[in-house]
Design a protein around this motif. Structure first.
Motif, PDB file in Angstrom:
ATOM      1  N   THR A 132       0.864  -1.188   0.000  1.00 35.34           N
ATOM      2  CA  THR A 132       0.000   0.000   0.000  1.00 35.34           C
ATOM      3  C   THR A 132       0.897   1.234   0.000  1.00 35.34           C
ATOM      4  O   THR A 132       1.827   1.341   0.806  1.00 35.34           O
TER       5      THR A 132
ATOM      6  N   PHE B  66       0.486   5.210   0.206  1.00 34.20           N
ATOM      7  CA  PHE B  66      -0.512   6.248   0.498  1.00 34.20           C
ATOM      8  C   PHE B  66       0.143   7.626   0.633  1.00 34.20           C
ATOM      9  O   PHE B  66       1.002   7.827   1.484  1.00 34.20           O
TER      10      PHE B  66
ATOM     11  N   ARG C   9      -6.782   1.911   3.975  1.00 35.47           N
ATOM     12  CA  ARG C   9      -5.424   1.358   4.078  1.00 35.47           C
ATOM     13  C   ARG C   9      -5.406   0.091   4.937  1.00 35.47           C
ATOM     14  O   ARG C   9      -4.835  -0.936   4.551  1.00 35.47           O
TER      15      ARG C   9
ATOM     16  N   ASN D  21       3.627  -1.582   3.853  1.00 35.62           N
ATOM     17  CA  ASN D  21       3.049  -0.234   3.699  1.00 35.62           C
ATOM     18  C   ASN D  21       4.148   0.776   3.496  1.00 35.62           C
ATOM     19  O   ASN D  21       5.203   0.664   4.097  1.00 35.62           O
TER      20      ASN D  21
ATOM     21  N   SER E 239       4.272   5.198   3.197  1.00 34.28           N
ATOM     22  CA  SER E 239       3.510   6.454   3.085  1.00 34.28           C
ATOM     23  C   SER E 239       4.456   7.571   2.676  1.00 34.28           C
ATOM     24  O   SER E 239       5.672   7.476   2.883  1.00 34.28           O
TER      25      SER E 239
END
Ligand code: CP
Length: 309
Positions: free
Chosen positions: A50, A52, A60, A76, A78
């Motif tokens: 992911t 973001f 998420r 993840n 970000s």
């Protein structure tokens, strides 16, 4: 089986048959979420990342849990904690993730069209988890799953959507998806939050919140997206709540078996009073569970398409 395209960029690309395949698959996936064991091998040996560039709780986390429930390796990244903060471009960032052997990149970005701009430049499948004010397809799909659990079919159903229409990628994706399945969408919000030409999307613009909700089969409130407003588009929160909120009295105008939805997060006391958020007709918490099921279905069907190539 599987989606036609390598990526899920928007409801625009999906056929009615593909939407129904996602919803039917999500119904099966929901059993995994609700009854467990929360471990399948659908994505075993695969990887999901992911990426973001905007904040998120539901989208998420539900993608992360969905991929883990299906046995994938997931990670993840970000914008704030990555080399994006050093100025690295979106394409270089996505290529870097791609070259680490990632199968699916789930991305959220404040710019409309950002996922579309990189999708054909990388091998991994891209899932749009919200791009600016354009689309949020998996939100629409989870909303549609919530409706599908109560409707046999979408044809002829009236869906009322009230609030900040202008900034809402949720309303765009819902309008496109629901129109493909034959539902009628009525929208209402302040004129300053109503995109010019929205009728071209097949929706009806109501004259009041009462007109919008009257005889609806499902009612959806939308968050006022203060973070996307350059200046205030309504006089005060008190006035917004008075003229545009879905109050208990407004909700009574919908069909007796109608239900209340909201994509979250909610500004309590602005678009919905807390009493409505928590009322018996509210399915807001069910939407959250359905978010995991729909995202499991999307990841599974994209991977099925990749495996069949
Ligand atoms: N509905 C939605 O997209 O919520 P998040 O911003 O928490 O992901």
């Amino acid at each position: 089986m599987g989606l036609k395209s390598k990526d899920l960029l928007g409801m625009k690309q999906l056929t009615p048959e593909e939407i129904m395949e996602i919803l039917d698959t999500a119904k099966t996936m929901k059993m995994v979420v609700e009854t467990g064991p929360k471990k399948t091998s659908h994505l075993q040996g695969k990887s999901v990342v992911t990426l973001f560039y905007e904040n998120s709780t539901r989208t998420r986390l539900s993608f992360e849990l969905a991929s883990k429930y299906m046995g994938s390796t997931s990670a993840n990244i970000s914008a704030s904690g990555s080399s994006v903060a050093k100025g690295e471009s979106l394409l270089d960032t996505a290529r870097t993730i791609d070259m680490m052997g990632t199968d699916i990149i789930v991305m959220r970005h404040p710019q409309s069209g950002a996922p579309h701009s990189i999708a054909d430049k990388i091998n991994a499948s891209i899932v749009n988890a919200g791009d600016g004010m354009n689309e949020h397809p998996t939100q629409a799909l989870l909303d549609m799953l919530t409706m599908y659990e109560r409707f046999d079919k979408f044809e002829g159903k009236k869906i009322a959507i009230c609030g900040d229409i202008y900034h809402s990628r949720v309303v765009r994706s819902n309008a496109i998806g629901l129109a493909k399945l034959g539902a009628k969408v009525s929208v209402y919000g302040p004129r300053t939050m109503m995109p010019i030409g929205i009728e071209k999307m097949g929706v009806t613009v109501a004259d009041s919140v009462e007109d919008c909700v009257r005889d609806a089969d499902a009612v959806m409130g939308l968050r006022v997206q203060l973070e996307r407003m350059k200046s205030s588009l309504f006089p005060s929160v008190a006035e917004y709540a008075k003229f545009y909120a879905i109050t208990p009295e407004v909700l009574k105008l919908a069909k007796p078996d109608a239900f209340l939805m909201h994509p979250g997060p909610c500004n309590h006391g602005v678009e919905l009073p807390t009493a409505v958020y928590d009322c018996d007709q509210s399915v807001i918490n069910k939407q959250v569970t359905n978010g995991v099921a729909v995202r499991m279905a999307v990841l599974y069907l994209l991977m099925a398409r990749r495996n069949n190539l």
